[in-house]
Design a protein around this motif. Structure first.
Motif, PDB file in Angstrom:
ATOM      1  N   LEU A  27       0.718  -1.242   0.106  1.00 44.36           N
ATOM      2  CA  LEU A  27      -0.056  -0.154   0.121  1.00 44.36           C
ATOM      3  C   LEU A  27       0.732   1.167   0.082  1.00 44.36           C
ATOM      4  O   LEU A  27       0.455   2.307  -0.539  1.00 44.36           O
ATOM      5  CB  LEU A  27      -0.833  -0.005   1.250  1.00 44.36           C
ATOM      6  N   PRO A  29       4.078   3.852  -0.818  1.00 44.42           N
ATOM      7  CA  PRO A  29       4.913   4.074  -1.947  1.00 44.42           C
ATOM      8  C   PRO A  29       6.163   3.117  -1.802  1.00 44.42           C
ATOM      9  O   PRO A  29       6.798   3.004  -0.571  1.00 44.42           O
ATOM     10  CB  PRO A  29       5.216   5.397  -1.604  1.00 44.42           C
ATOM     11  N   GLY A 174       0.484  21.760   9.087  1.00 41.61           N
ATOM     12  CA  GLY A 174       0.303  20.894   8.051  1.00 41.61           C
ATOM     13  C   GLY A 174       1.623  19.956   8.020  1.00 41.61           C
ATOM     14  O   GLY A 174       1.328  18.691   7.872  1.00 41.61           O
ATOM     15  N   VAL A 177       1.134  17.265  10.552  1.00 40.39           N
ATOM     16  CA  VAL A 177      -0.006  16.265  10.117  1.00 40.39           C
ATOM     17  C   VAL A 177       1.035  15.284   8.971  1.00 40.39           C
ATOM     18  O   VAL A 177       0.741  14.164   9.325  1.00 40.39           O
ATOM     19  CB  VAL A 177      -0.971  16.834   9.703  1.00 40.39           C
ATOM     20  N   ARG A 178       1.767  15.817   8.269  1.00 36.04           N
ATOM     21  CA  ARG A 178       2.344  14.885   7.292  1.00 36.04           C
ATOM     22  C   ARG A 178       3.176  14.054   7.922  1.00 36.04           C
ATOM     23  O   ARG A 178       3.413  12.845   7.580  1.00 36.04           O
ATOM     24  CB  ARG A 178       3.066  15.761   6.234  1.00 36.04           C
ATOM     25  N   SER A 181       1.191  11.308   9.430  1.00 36.84           N
ATOM     26  CA  SER A 181       0.463  10.529   8.469  1.00 36.84           C
ATOM     27  C   SER A 181       1.546   9.696   7.409  1.00 36.84           C
ATOM     28  O   SER A 181       1.031   8.660   6.846  1.00 36.84           O
ATOM     29  CB  SER A 181      -0.459  11.098   7.699  1.00 36.84           C
ATOM     30  N   ARG A 183       3.876   7.242   5.541  1.00 36.25           N
ATOM     31  CA  ARG A 183       4.241   5.690   6.129  1.00 36.25           C
ATOM     32  C   ARG A 183       5.770   5.661   5.683  1.00 36.25           C
ATOM     33  O   ARG A 183       6.298   4.472   6.086  1.00 36.25           O
ATOM     34  CB  ARG A 183       3.440   4.986   5.074  1.00 36.25           C
TER      35      ARG A 183
ATOM     36  N   GLY B 166      -4.976   5.117   1.234  1.00 37.68           N
ATOM     37  CA  GLY B 166      -3.964   6.123   0.637  1.00 37.68           C
ATOM     38  C   GLY B 166      -4.270   6.271  -0.871  1.00 37.68           C
ATOM     39  O   GLY B 166      -3.770   7.107  -1.569  1.00 37.68           O
ATOM     40  N   ALA B 205       1.015   8.692   1.313  1.00 39.59           N
ATOM     41  CA  ALA B 205       0.195   7.783   1.445  1.00 39.59           C
ATOM     42  C   ALA B 205      -0.537   7.945   2.591  1.00 39.59           C
ATOM     43  O   ALA B 205      -1.281   7.131   3.405  1.00 39.59           O
ATOM     44  CB  ALA B 205       0.829   6.353   1.473  1.00 39.59           C
ATOM     45  N   GLY B 206      -1.055   9.502   2.714  1.00 36.39           N
ATOM     46  CA  GLY B 206      -1.959   9.400   3.809  1.00 36.39           C
ATOM     47  C   GLY B 206      -3.160   9.180   3.327  1.00 36.39           C
ATOM     48  O   GLY B 206      -3.636   9.115   2.328  1.00 36.39           O
ATOM     49  N   TRP B 207      -4.414   8.552   4.223  1.00 33.11           N
ATOM     50  CA  TRP B 207      -5.558   8.280   3.664  1.00 33.11           C
ATOM     51  C   TRP B 207      -6.504   9.143   3.037  1.00 33.11           C
ATOM     52  O   TRP B 207      -6.267  10.647   3.470  1.00 33.11           O
ATOM     53  CB  TRP B 207      -6.376   7.571   4.827  1.00 33.11           C
ATOM     54  N   HIS B 225      -4.999  12.880   4.311  1.00 36.27           N
ATOM     55  CA  HIS B 225      -4.778  13.326   5.783  1.00 36.27           C
ATOM     56  C   HIS B 225      -3.358  13.816   5.702  1.00 36.27           C
ATOM     57  O   HIS B 225      -2.918  14.217   6.985  1.00 36.27           O
ATOM     58  CB  HIS B 225      -5.212  12.221   6.683  1.00 36.27           C
ATOM     59  N   ASP B 226      -2.715  13.925   4.809  1.00 37.76           N
ATOM     60  CA  ASP B 226      -1.202  14.461   4.762  1.00 37.76           C
ATOM     61  C   ASP B 226      -1.318  16.080   4.675  1.00 37.76           C
ATOM     62  O   ASP B 226      -0.251  16.723   4.364  1.00 37.76           O
ATOM     63  CB  ASP B 226      -0.268  13.833   4.121  1.00 37.76           C
TER      64      ASP B 226
END
Lengths: 186, 364
Positions: A27, A29, A174, A177-178, A181, A183, B166, B205-207, B225-226
């Protein structure tokens, strides 16, 4: 059968299509694997820049090549490099450097990476001091000792905190938040 | 720019809202029910309630032409409500999902609708005349997680969906006998059911919270969400897209977005205010907030404090002014933005609802 509580059966484990049965890495990258040696040679380059007085160039170089694909050791090496750069930059230079990076191409991405390292650095320095601060009893005397022992970690933390403050001023919430979130972890 | 029209309906979160075509009726999802508000004078008054779901209602959509209302809920059901002399008559839709339904939208043709669900699939529902009920066909592959949002292409065949894995995806939901063959578009020419016309992922790859097609349908935007908005311009079937532009913003993530024209997107979310994004294939940027610096209804009641009052407040509360109110019109997260008035393909007014129980109509 009566002994089995059917409400607690994990039905996802029995479903072939369930998310429990596929590879979650597909899922995110894809990240290219990086060897620890590569990270170390990059760290050497960056130290050279730093010794030459080009701390902005060093920071940029370190932020543009985050070793997402490296193993734990490689990641720790890069963290140490970045912390070293951050500590070498004076407080008055932080904001100008950050805004220059932000306005350049790919700047937001670089600042997101910096935020990741600020948080990772905070996690590291606090765990290092926590082990030192273990005292058998919470007496006043041992607390004084504990504080003395954590001096180094506390200083690193104050540097990271001021970077965090300056970073949020420029890249906004922002950026935080990044960091949360994303991955791709550093 | 006219000031926004604020309607404080109640003190509950509004999961979703929808206006009827004449804008006289507002349907809002409130807990387990959908409430219908009618406009009398300048205010919205509770007119009717759609009761039937036994868990939180997550989506409501009024079909502009037929007036039918579709609702979906965490109880895994969807109902289509039709007006009748005895009031609103619900028809159960066979969704066949084993997780909550998360969102629902009518196709522009109004002959079918799509429901997002936690069961990693999208039931596309259409009316079966012979059996006299709504049945569904599942879009399944390659969804790996909960669908949080769906949006229709103007041709009623292509469907965009955002997911917590994502990815924003574009599917074909072509149903024989219901849909006419769609015109070829940059998304593809032959479009049998469950063709994946595009699958997009941004860097982090934020949702995905929200997806939307541009008015022409030739571009797709999604908010994740990013705190980014990504705009995709497809080129042709099975070709890489012409451009994928990701805008990293300084603000908190957006929950909902709509295209006001081909070159402007309005997005709003956790920052409690709506923002404009402007651009084209060459690049996009955040162009500022929709709320003018002055004229915010929330700011008008801030008047000069007397010195005595200030010291009294500092003594009582330890601070000189009460700052429990946000400086934005919405006092909590905005969860839905919809177009309210359009002319010539350009949105002139839009409506927002959010967690604070307010419905606000903005003039662009």
């Amino acid at each position: 059968m009566a002994a089995v509580n059917w409400r607690t059966i994990n039905i996802d484990a029995l479903d072939p299509d369930s998310p429990a049965n596929f590879d979650l890495t597909s899922l995110a990258p894809a990240v290219a694997p990086v060897s620890t040696a590569d990270v170390q040679s990059l760290a050497g380059h960056i130290r050279q820049l730093l010794r030459g007085g080009d701390s902005e160039g060093a920071l940029r170089g370190a932020l543009e090549n985050p070793p997402y694909g490296a193993d734990e050791r490689g990641k720790d090496v890069h963290l140490a490099t970045i912390i070293e750069i951050l500590q070498s930059i004076r407080q008055s230079e932080m904001s100008p450097i950050l805004s220059r990076i932000y306005q350049s191409d790919g700047g937001t991405e670089a600042l997101d990476v910096l935020m990741k390292y600020v948080y990772k650095g905070m996690g590291h320095s606090s765990s290092a001091t926590a082990t030192k601060q273990i005292t058998p009893q919470a007496t006043g005397f041992s607390q004084v000792h504990g504080r003395g022992g954590s001096e180094g970690g506390g200083q690193a933390m104050s540097v990271l905190l001021s970077w965090h403050e300056k970073l949020v001023e420029i890249a906004g919430p922002g950026c935080i938040v990044r960091t949360m979130s994303d991955r791709r972890v550093v | 720019m006219a000031p926004p029209e604020v309607h404080h309906l109640f003190h509950h979160p509004i999961a979703d809202h929808s206006f009827s075509a004449d804008r006289g009726t507002l349907a809002v999802a409130r807990e387990n029910n959908v409430e219908l508000y009618g406009k009398t004078g300048g205010k919205f008054q509770l007119k009717d309630e759609l009761r039937g779901h036994d868990k939180t209602v997550t989506g409501v959509d009024i079909a502009p032409n037929s007036g039918k209302i579709v609702t979906c809920s965490q109880d895994r059901n969807a109902y289509v409500w039709e007006p009748s002399p005895q009031g609103w008559k619900p028809t159960l839709v066979l969704l066949r999902i084993n997780r909550a339904a998360t969102c629902v939208r009518w196709a522009p043709s109004e002959t079918k609708f799509a429901v997002g669900s936690g069961a990693r699939l999208i039931p596309v529902c259409y009316f079966e005349e012979e059996d006299n009920w709504w049945v569904s066909k599942h879009l399944k592959k390659p969804i790996r997680s909960t669908i949080t949002t769906v949006a229709w292409h103007p041709n009623s065949v292509l469907l965009a969906a955002g997911s917590t894995d994502g990815h924003a995806r574009v599917f074909s939901s072509f149903i024989k006998g219901v849909d006419a063959r769609p015109e070829p578009s940059p998304w593809g020419e032959r479009l049998p059911f469950n063709t994946v016309c595009g699958e997009y992922l941004n860097n982090t790859a934020g949702w995905v919270h929200s997806v939307a097609f541009s008015p022409s349908g030739d571009a797709l935007a999604f908010a994740a969400h990013d705190s980014t908005v990504t705009v995709v311009y497809p080129s042709a079937a099975d070709q890489p897209p012409k451009a994928v532009l990701s805008i990293s913003t300084q603000v908190l993530p957006f929950m909902s977005l709509i295209w006001s024209s081909e070159s402007e997107i309005i997005a709003a979310g956790y920052d409690c205010e709506a923002y404009r994004l402007q651009g084209s294939e060459q690049g996009w940027q955040l162009a500022g907030s929709l709320e003018a610096a002055k004229g915010r209804p929330g700011l008008q009641d801030q008047r000069e404090e007397s010195a005595l009052n200030m010291f009294r407040q500092m003594d009582l509360k330890g601070k000189s002014s009460d700052d429990t109110k946000l400086k934005t019109v919405h006092q909590n997260t905005i969860s839905t933005i919809r177009s309210y008035e359009e002319s010539g393909g350009v949105v002139k007014k839009l409506s927002t609802t959010g967690v604070d129980g307010r419905a606000v109509i903005w003039t662009l």
